[in-house]
Scaffold this active site. Structure first.
Site, short mmCIF file in Angstrom:
data_model
loop_
_atom_site.label_atom_id
_atom_site.label_comp_id
_atom_site.label_asym_id
_atom_site.label_seq_id
_atom_site.Cartn_x
_atom_site.Cartn_y
_atom_site.Cartn_z
N LYS A 1 0.83 -1.22 0.00
CA LYS A 1 0.00 0.00 0.00
C LYS A 1 0.86 1.26 0.00
CE LYS A 1 -1.29 1.62 3.98
NZ LYS A 1 -1.21 2.92 4.65
N ASN A 2 1.88 1.27 0.83
CA ASN A 2 2.66 2.51 0.98
C ASN A 2 3.65 2.74 -0.17
OD1 ASN A 2 1.25 3.15 3.22
ND2 ASN A 2 2.85 2.59 4.69
N CYS B 1 -3.87 13.02 13.31
CA CYS B 1 -4.16 11.66 12.91
C CYS B 1 -4.27 10.82 14.16
CB CYS B 1 -3.03 11.16 12.03
SG CYS B 1 -3.07 9.42 11.70
N ARG C 1 1.37 14.03 12.99
CA ARG C 1 2.05 13.62 11.76
C ARG C 1 2.35 14.89 11.01
NH1 ARG C 1 -0.69 8.44 9.09
NH2 ARG C 1 1.25 8.41 7.93
N ASP D 1 5.12 0.32 12.06
CA ASP D 1 3.90 -0.30 11.52
C ASP D 1 3.74 -1.77 11.94
OD1 ASP D 1 3.27 2.08 10.34
OD2 ASP D 1 3.87 1.50 8.31
N ARG E 1 -8.48 -0.34 5.06
CA ARG E 1 -7.64 0.72 4.48
C ARG E 1 -6.33 0.14 3.94
NH1 ARG E 1 -5.78 4.60 8.55
NH2 ARG E 1 -4.45 5.04 6.80
N1 EPU Z 1 7.79 14.40 10.66
C1 EPU Z 1 8.03 15.73 10.92
N2 EPU Z 1 8.00 16.62 9.87
C2 EPU Z 1 7.75 16.22 8.59
C3 EPU Z 1 7.53 14.87 8.32
C4 EPU Z 1 7.55 13.95 9.38
O1 EPU Z 1 8.25 16.11 12.06
O2 EPU Z 1 7.71 17.07 7.69
C5 EPU Z 1 7.77 13.43 11.76
C6 EPU Z 1 6.37 12.83 11.97
O3 EPU Z 1 5.56 13.64 12.78
C7 EPU Z 1 6.69 11.50 12.58
C8 EPU Z 1 8.02 11.10 11.94
O4 EPU Z 1 8.58 12.32 11.41
O5 EPU Z 1 6.88 11.63 13.95
C9 EPU Z 1 7.96 10.09 10.82
O6 EPU Z 1 6.95 10.45 9.89
P1 EPU Z 1 6.99 10.07 8.36
O7 EPU Z 1 6.87 11.34 7.59
O8 EPU Z 1 8.14 9.18 8.04
O9 EPU Z 1 5.65 9.24 8.22
P2 EPU Z 1 4.67 9.31 6.99
O10 EPU Z 1 5.48 9.49 5.77
O11 EPU Z 1 3.55 10.22 7.27
C10 EPU Z 1 4.76 6.77 6.37
C11 EPU Z 1 3.77 5.67 6.22
C12 EPU Z 1 3.26 5.26 7.59
C13 EPU Z 1 4.45 4.81 8.44
C14 EPU Z 1 5.49 5.93 8.51
C15 EPU Z 1 6.74 5.53 9.25
C16 EPU Z 1 2.81 6.12 4.05
C17 EPU Z 1 1.65 6.57 3.25
N3 EPU Z 1 2.67 6.13 5.37
O12 EPU Z 1 4.06 7.84 7.00
O13 EPU Z 1 2.38 4.17 7.40
O14 EPU Z 1 4.01 4.50 9.74
O15 EPU Z 1 5.86 6.33 7.17
O16 EPU Z 1 7.33 4.42 8.66
O17 EPU Z 1 3.84 5.75 3.49
C18 EPU Z 1 0.55 2.76 7.91
O18 EPU Z 1 0.72 2.20 6.81
O19 EPU Z 1 -0.22 2.29 8.79
C19 EPU Z 1 1.28 3.99 8.20
C20 EPU Z 1 0.90 4.81 9.17
#
Ligand code: EPU
Length: 421
Positions: free
Chosen positions: A24-25, A118, A123, A308, A400
């Site tokens: 999915k991701n 979220c 996030r 995850d 989802r």
């Molecule tokens: N963060 C910041 N600033 C940013 C971006 C991130 O402070 O601009 C922080 C976030 O608040 C968090 C951490 O960095 O504490 C990591 O966040 P990240 O951006 O890596 O997460 P994401 O990209 O929103 C993706 C996956 C998530 C998975 C995380 C971590 C997708 C669509 N989602 O989220 O997947 O948990 O990486 O590996 O790729 C799931 O599939 O259930 C899921 C939540």
């Protein structure tokens, strides 16, 4: 949206093999990447899950011609009719955020619903916005939407992410492939889904150096082609079934996957005393007849232990004699499954970002509620080993991100169904 419940009659031995679906991701940013080209792209091994349907529908609404049959998606966005990802379509996913970079890069304008808070905690997406601003974008919020525009074309950027971010890396990467000049992105996320996106973009004609490293050098192009791409297997789905294999007397072989993606999980299961084996595209882990030991783990960005798979491991640890400890380092509110597991008889205490799990506890079925996608998987695992009947409200969370989880578990011998509330 229909209200759905998962109903499980527990304590059945699960036995047999299960095939992992596409990630999915990986599919989520890759479908968004079709915004970057006027030509058609075709994707194979696309998981039929709700988050992906949302992304597909949002792209159709933007003006894409498309087809989503079985696990194959074709999309062609010859002309962007509306650079808008409205709340009704994208509210429950990161879909809108992932459209921001590509829309700015090709169209110069975007208006996407702001993903905001979220269920699993803060996030943030400040690094996404900071990077895009440095590329020349003007960005402001308006009525819950992020409105972004750029005069002429985004320009190449040298940017070091202040912290690891998966979708942040993907967003800036997709912006940079069509930017004017060379970009250097440092401290990029190393998750396999980022590597798969790089493969897709390269197939579309992008010039990207540094796959699987923290520094990516991107030479912007003026246009990209369409591509054909098969999505990598879902490592979190794989890990969920591997953990299921370590529950009770289960004997599960997980197939059609890339075992290396879950090295961190397999190392933890081995440390606990489970029997782990991998070969080709298969992995098994079992604990039947073995005594597992408690562990202490902390979630980390890839290649560390994935956030995850934190909730699912928590369920397994309720079945292990002794005191285990999980530190959640990625999201600040990702222990909501603990409260529901405790209702079933688990003994989990949460203090700040640490969960202490005392086992072994007998779990008993009851009425519980899924709060987020991975929490719902943890509750399903609990229901499978619980005495009696477990009813999990808010089954939408599970749909989802897990393709046909009830069907796959039924084939292994589970008594699980999804019904309308
Ligand atoms: N963060 C910041 N600033 C940013 C971006 C991130 O402070 O601009 C922080 C976030 O608040 C968090 C951490 O960095 O504490 C990591 O966040 P990240 O951006 O890596 O997460 P994401 O990209 O929103 C993706 C996956 C998530 C998975 C995380 C971590 C997708 C669509 N989602 O989220 O997947 O948990 O990486 O590996 O790729 C799931 O599939 O259930 C899921 C939540």
């Amino acid at each position: 949206m229909k209200k759905l419940k998962i109903v499980i009659n527990g304590n059945k031995k699960l036995c047999g093999s299960v095939r992992v679906s596409g990630a999915k991701n990986a599919a989520l940013p890759e479908l968004a990447a079709t915004i970057l080209s006027a030509q058609e792209s075709r994707f194979y091994n696309v998981p039929r899950v709700e988050d992906i349907k949302i992304m597909y529908n949002a792209l159709r609404q933007m003006g894409a011609d498309g087809d989503f049959s079985g696990n194959t998606v074709s999309l062609r966005l010859a002309e962007i009719k509306s650079p808008l990802a409205p709340r009704e379509i994208v509210e429950t996913t990161r879909a809108s955020l992932l459209m921001l970079g590509p829309l700015l890069a090709r169209h110069g304008h975007a208006r996407v619903f702001s993903p905001g808070g979220c269920a699993i905690g803060d996030r943030n997406f400040d690094f996404h916005l900071e990077g895009l601003r440095l590329m020349g974008a003007e960005i402001h919020e308006d009525g819950g939407h992020i409105v972004a525009s750029v005069r002429n074309r985004l320009k190449g950027v040298h940017y070091s992410f202040p912290g690891k971010t998966v979708t942040g890396t993907e967003n800036l990467l997709m912006a940079a492939v069509l930017a004017d000049g060379v970009s250097e992105l440092r401290n990029c996320a190393l998750e396999p889904e980022v590597g798969d996106l790089i493969d897709l973009l390269t197939g579309m004609g992008a010039k990207i150096e540094g796959k699987n490293s923290e520094t990516l050098i991107i030479t912007g192009q003026t246009s990209l082609f369409g591509a054909q791409h098969s999505i990598i297997p879902d490592r979190i789905e794989m890990g969920t079934y591997v953990i299921a294999g370590c529950l009770g007397y289960n004997e599960i072989m997980v197939e059609n996957t890339i075992p290396d993606y879950i090295d961190a999980l397999l190392a933890v299961l081995t440390e606990m005393g489970a029997e782990v084996a991998t070969w080709d595209d298969k992995v098994t882990a079992r604990a039947s007849g073995l005594t597992l030991s408690p562990v202490s783990i902390a979630t980390q960005p890839f290649p560390g232990y994935p956030t995850d798979l934190q909730a699912q491991l928590t369920t397994l640890l309720t079945q292990v004699e002794g005191r285990s400890r999980i530190t959640e380092n990625i999201f600040n509110n990702r222990f909501q499954h603990a409260r529901e597991l405790n209702k079933m008889g688990a003994d989990i205490i949460i203090e700040n970002n640490v969960a202490v799990i005392r086992g072994k506890t007998v779990l008993t079925g009851g009425d519980i509620r899924a709060t987020d996608l991975r929490a719902s998987a943890a509750l399903v695992l609990a229901g499978l080993i619980a005495d009696g009947r477990t009813v999990i409200e808010n089954a939408y969370q599970l749909l989802r991100g897990y393709e046909d989880l009830p069907g796959k578990l039924q084939a292994l011998g589970a008594d699980i169904t999804i019904i309308e509330e």
